[in-house]
Each structure stands twice: as structure tokens, then as C-alpha cells.
Design a protein around this motif. Structure first.
Motif, PDB file in Angstrom:
ATOM      1  N   ALA A   1       0.838  -1.208   0.000  1.00  0.00           N
ATOM      2  CA  ALA A   1       0.000   0.000   0.000  1.00  0.00           C
ATOM      3  C   ALA A   1       0.868   1.251   0.000  1.00  0.00           C
ATOM      4  CB  ALA A   1      -0.934  -0.008   1.207  1.00  0.00           C
ATOM      5  N   ALA A   2       1.946   1.244   0.774  1.00  0.00           N
ATOM      6  CA  ALA A   2       2.851   2.391   0.812  1.00  0.00           C
ATOM      7  C   ALA A   2       3.549   2.592  -0.539  1.00  0.00           C
ATOM      8  CB  ALA A   2       3.879   2.215   1.929  1.00  0.00           C
ATOM      9  N   ILE A   3       3.904   1.502  -1.194  1.00  0.00           N
ATOM     10  CA  ILE A   3       4.525   1.594  -2.525  1.00  0.00           C
ATOM     11  C   ILE A   3       3.538   2.198  -3.520  1.00  0.00           C
ATOM     12  CG2 ILE A   3       5.328   0.221  -4.506  1.00  0.00           C
ATOM     13  CD1 ILE A   3       6.604  -1.705  -2.435  1.00  0.00           C
ATOM     14  N   VAL A   4       2.310   1.710  -3.511  1.00  0.00           N
ATOM     15  CA  VAL A   4       1.290   2.228  -4.430  1.00  0.00           C
ATOM     16  C   VAL A   4       1.101   3.729  -4.209  1.00  0.00           C
ATOM     17  CG1 VAL A   4      -1.181   2.156  -4.997  1.00  0.00           C
ATOM     18  CG2 VAL A   4       0.111   0.021  -4.749  1.00  0.00           C
ATOM     19  N   GLU A   5       0.961   4.117  -2.956  1.00  0.00           N
ATOM     20  CA  GLU A   5       0.760   5.542  -2.657  1.00  0.00           C
ATOM     21  C   GLU A   5       1.977   6.374  -3.084  1.00  0.00           C
ATOM     22  OE1 GLU A   5      -1.102   8.358   0.717  1.00  0.00           O
ATOM     23  OE2 GLU A   5      -0.060   6.578   1.449  1.00  0.00           O
ATOM     24  N   ARG A   6       3.156   5.906  -2.787  1.00  0.00           N
ATOM     25  CA  ARG A   6       4.383   6.625  -3.126  1.00  0.00           C
ATOM     26  C   ARG A   6       4.540   6.761  -4.642  1.00  0.00           C
ATOM     27  NH1 ARG A   6       9.741   5.283  -4.366  1.00  0.00           N
ATOM     28  NH2 ARG A   6      11.309   6.564  -3.363  1.00  0.00           N
ATOM     29  N   GLU A   7       4.387   5.652  -5.352  1.00  0.00           N
ATOM     30  CA  GLU A   7       4.598   5.659  -6.800  1.00  0.00           C
ATOM     31  C   GLU A   7       3.547   6.506  -7.525  1.00  0.00           C
ATOM     32  OE1 GLU A   7       7.130   4.231  -8.712  1.00  0.00           O
ATOM     33  OE2 GLU A   7       8.062   4.046  -6.743  1.00  0.00           O
ATOM     34  N   LEU A   8       2.283   6.359  -7.154  1.00  0.00           N
ATOM     35  CA  LEU A   8       1.242   7.147  -7.825  1.00  0.00           C
ATOM     36  C   LEU A   8       1.329   8.614  -7.427  1.00  0.00           C
ATOM     37  CD1 LEU A   8      -1.772   4.665  -7.791  1.00  0.00           C
ATOM     38  CD2 LEU A   8      -0.074   5.066  -9.577  1.00  0.00           C
ATOM     39  N   GLY A   9       1.740   8.878  -6.199  1.00  0.00           N
ATOM     40  CA  GLY A   9       1.971  10.262  -5.780  1.00  0.00           C
ATOM     41  C   GLY A   9       3.080  10.914  -6.579  1.00  0.00           C
TER      42      GLY A   9
ATOM     43  N   ALA B   1       4.053   3.090 -12.260  1.00  0.00           N
ATOM     44  CA  ALA B   1       3.636   1.896 -11.515  1.00  0.00           C
ATOM     45  C   ALA B   1       2.390   1.238 -12.108  1.00  0.00           C
ATOM     46  CB  ALA B   1       3.372   2.257 -10.063  1.00  0.00           C
ATOM     47  N   LEU B   2       1.556   1.988 -12.803  1.00  0.00           N
ATOM     48  CA  LEU B   2       0.278   1.421 -13.262  1.00  0.00           C
ATOM     49  C   LEU B   2       0.437   0.243 -14.214  1.00  0.00           C
ATOM     50  CD1 LEU B   2      -1.893   4.637 -13.630  1.00  0.00           C
ATOM     51  CD2 LEU B   2      -1.918   2.937 -11.792  1.00  0.00           C
ATOM     52  N   PRO B   3       1.249   0.340 -15.270  1.00  0.00           N
ATOM     53  CA  PRO B   3       1.388  -0.822 -16.145  1.00  0.00           C
ATOM     54  C   PRO B   3       2.077  -1.995 -15.454  1.00  0.00           C
ATOM     55  CG  PRO B   3       2.299   1.132 -17.199  1.00  0.00           C
ATOM     56  CD  PRO B   3       1.945   1.505 -15.805  1.00  0.00           C
ATOM     57  N   ALA B   4       3.019  -1.691 -14.580  1.00  0.00           N
ATOM     58  CA  ALA B   4       3.792  -2.741 -13.928  1.00  0.00           C
ATOM     59  C   ALA B   4       3.041  -3.406 -12.781  1.00  0.00           C
ATOM     60  CB  ALA B   4       5.110  -2.170 -13.419  1.00  0.00           C
ATOM     61  N   LEU B   5       2.256  -2.646 -12.047  1.00  0.00           N
ATOM     62  CA  LEU B   5       1.609  -3.172 -10.841  1.00  0.00           C
ATOM     63  C   LEU B   5       0.091  -3.220 -10.930  1.00  0.00           C
ATOM     64  CD1 LEU B   5       3.748  -1.341  -8.117  1.00  0.00           C
ATOM     65  CD2 LEU B   5       4.050  -3.649  -9.037  1.00  0.00           C
ATOM     66  N   GLY B   6      -0.465  -2.817 -12.067  1.00  0.00           N
ATOM     67  CA  GLY B   6      -1.916  -2.743 -12.198  1.00  0.00           C
ATOM     68  C   GLY B   6      -2.630  -4.030 -11.852  1.00  0.00           C
ATOM     69  N   ALA B   7      -2.139  -5.158 -12.351  1.00  0.00           N
ATOM     70  CA  ALA B   7      -2.802  -6.439 -12.066  1.00  0.00           C
ATOM     71  C   ALA B   7      -2.719  -6.781 -10.583  1.00  0.00           C
ATOM     72  CB  ALA B   7      -2.181  -7.551 -12.910  1.00  0.00           C
TER      73      ALA B   7
ATOM     74  N   SER C   1      -5.543  -6.760  -5.074  1.00  0.00           N
ATOM     75  CA  SER C   1      -5.340  -6.361  -3.680  1.00  0.00           C
ATOM     76  C   SER C   1      -6.680  -6.147  -2.981  1.00  0.00           C
ATOM     77  CB  SER C   1      -4.533  -5.060  -3.613  1.00  0.00           C
ATOM     78  OG  SER C   1      -3.223  -5.279  -4.042  1.00  0.00           O
ATOM     79  N   ASP C   2      -6.592  -5.912  -1.686  1.00  0.00           N
ATOM     80  CA  ASP C   2      -7.813  -5.662  -0.923  1.00  0.00           C
ATOM     81  C   ASP C   2      -8.378  -4.284  -1.269  1.00  0.00           C
ATOM     82  OD1 ASP C   2      -6.439  -3.714   0.620  1.00  0.00           O
ATOM     83  OD2 ASP C   2      -5.969  -5.164   2.183  1.00  0.00           O
ATOM     84  N   ASP C   3      -9.579  -4.032  -0.786  1.00  0.00           N
ATOM     85  CA  ASP C   3     -10.290  -2.796  -1.124  1.00  0.00           C
ATOM     86  C   ASP C   3      -9.525  -1.544  -0.712  1.00  0.00           C
ATOM     87  OD1 ASP C   3     -12.379  -4.114  -2.340  1.00  0.00           O
ATOM     88  OD2 ASP C   3     -13.718  -4.003  -0.598  1.00  0.00           O
ATOM     89  N   SER C   4      -8.794  -1.607   0.396  1.00  0.00           N
ATOM     90  CA  SER C   4      -8.093  -0.400   0.847  1.00  0.00           C
ATOM     91  C   SER C   4      -7.003   0.003  -0.143  1.00  0.00           C
ATOM     92  CB  SER C   4      -7.516  -0.595   2.248  1.00  0.00           C
ATOM     93  OG  SER C   4      -6.505  -1.585   2.245  1.00  0.00           O
ATOM     94  N   VAL C   5      -6.283  -0.952  -0.700  1.00  0.00           N
ATOM     95  CA  VAL C   5      -5.242  -0.637  -1.684  1.00  0.00           C
ATOM     96  C   VAL C   5      -5.885  -0.157  -2.983  1.00  0.00           C
ATOM     97  CG1 VAL C   5      -3.379  -1.601  -3.111  1.00  0.00           C
ATOM     98  CG2 VAL C   5      -3.532  -2.191  -0.684  1.00  0.00           C
ATOM     99  N   ARG C   6      -6.948  -0.820  -3.388  1.00  0.00           N
ATOM    100  CA  ARG C   6      -7.635  -0.404  -4.614  1.00  0.00           C
ATOM    101  C   ARG C   6      -8.223   0.999  -4.461  1.00  0.00           C
ATOM    102  NH1 ARG C   6     -11.610  -4.515  -5.154  1.00  0.00           N
ATOM    103  NH2 ARG C   6     -12.271  -3.540  -7.086  1.00  0.00           N
ATOM    104  N   GLN C   7      -8.762   1.311  -3.292  1.00  0.00           N
ATOM    105  CA  GLN C   7      -9.305   2.652  -3.043  1.00  0.00           C
ATOM    106  C   GLN C   7      -8.193   3.696  -3.070  1.00  0.00           C
ATOM    107  OE1 GLN C   7     -12.722   3.595  -2.628  1.00  0.00           O
ATOM    108  NE2 GLN C   7     -11.697   5.520  -3.078  1.00  0.00           N
TER     109      GLN C   7
END
Length: 186
Positions: A59-67, A103-109, A114-120
């Protein structure tokens, strides 16, 4: 041995950076906690002083990368800046270097599984990016279309084996996006 006051923050940042590169290059689920920590020269046990679980790290990676993606693309944009972004995004350098790219093309799947919190969390950042592009493009739907086309084109190009075909996918996508952007909107 005493560590500096910033040591924990610096270690957490190194772990996030290293784990993000690893996740974008090989997938997040492929490496265990011990492997992630070994990559930054620490034992697996030290992981839990930074994150309560591997899911929390993801979740921290997703937030960091998309940020970071939003920071690169937000602000007072004009069509020239957007065009530069499109050229960089839809490039062979981006195809060949997933670990340094979006991160989207690499981690999208993996985000989708992931759980709802990561998807949200991902949705919140993606919607912020889409809104920023909508301001530049003057159209909410065109912003979604451009965002989706870019991510999809990169995923398809990375799936292909031949650089010539990869370049064709990227150029075709870029050309079609440019046509859509140039069309007057009602």
C-alpha cells in the motif's frame, strides 16, 4: 551502535525505493520480506519495525509511486507539457525500463487483486491524475481515454517480443491520442 535520529526514516525510504523497483521489475508477490530486506542490507526481522505486514508495504509503494506520478504531471499544464509527457511515456525507454517507470502498467494487475483499501488508495491517486489532465484537456472523458490508452499501450508494448512491433504500438497510440487532443470539443 547508536543510530541517528533520521536512521529509521532513511531506512524506511530505502526499503520503499528498493521494494518499488523490485515490484515494478519482477512483481511484488515474487519476493519475500527477507529478500526485500536483504536488498537494502538488513535482516528480515528489521522489516517489522517499519511495516506491520507486506500488504502494508505494498500500500505504501502504491501511494508513493502514484503520488510521484501525479507530482510529475500536475500543476499548470499546457498541451505542450502534456505532449512531452506523452512522448516520454510512450517511448521505448519506458518500455525497456519498467523499474524506473510508471507503476500502473507494472503493478496494475497486482493492485486489482489487492484488498479494497489498496484499490481505493490507487483509485484516489488515479482520479487526481485524471482530474488534472481533464483541466488541461477540457474534457473528463478525454482525460480518462488518454490515461487508459497510455497505460494500455505500454502494457501491450511490454508484452511484445519485437522492438519494431513495440515501436509501432507506441507510435500508433501516440498518433491517435494527438488526434483526439487536437479535435475541437463541444
Amino acid at each position: 551502535m547508536r543510530y541517528s535520529a533520521n536512521h529509521k526514516l532513511e531506512t524506511r525510504e530505502r526499503l520503499l525505493q528498493s521494494s518499488a523497483v523490485s515490484a515494478k521489475q519482477s512483481g511484488f508477490s515474487t519476493v519475500g520480506v527477507d529478500g526485500l530486506m536483504k536488498a537494502i542490507g538488513l535482516s528480515g526481522g528489521a522489516f517489522y519495525s517499519h511495516f506491520s505486514s507486506k500488504d502494508e508495504l505494498f500500500a505504501a509503494i502504491v501511494e508513493r509511486e502514484l503520488g510521484q506520478s501525479l507530482c510529475r504531471l500536475e500543476g499548470d499544464q499546457d498541451l505542450q507539457k502534456l505532449d512531452r509527457c506523452l512522448r516520454q511515456y510512450l517511448s521505448m525507454a519506458h518500455v525497456e525500463s519498467a523499474q524506473n517507470g510508471c507503476a500502473l502498467p507494472a503493478l496494475g494487475a497486482e493492485i486489482a487483486r489487492s484488498d479494497d483499501s489498496v484499490r481505493q488508495l490507487a483509485q484516489d491517486w488515479i482520479c487526481r491524475l485524471q482530474q488534472n489532465w481533464a483541466l488541461t484537456l477540457g474534457s473528463e472523458s478525454l482525460a480518462w481515454a488518454v490515461l487508459s490508452q497510455c497505460v494500455g499501450a505500454l502494457v501491450v508494448a511490454r508484452m511484445l517480443a519485437t522492438p519494431d512491433v513495440q515501436r509501432t504500438v507506441l507510435k500508433s497510440s501516440y498518433d491517435e491520442i494527438r488526434k483526439q487532443i487536437a479535435e475541437p470539443r463541444a
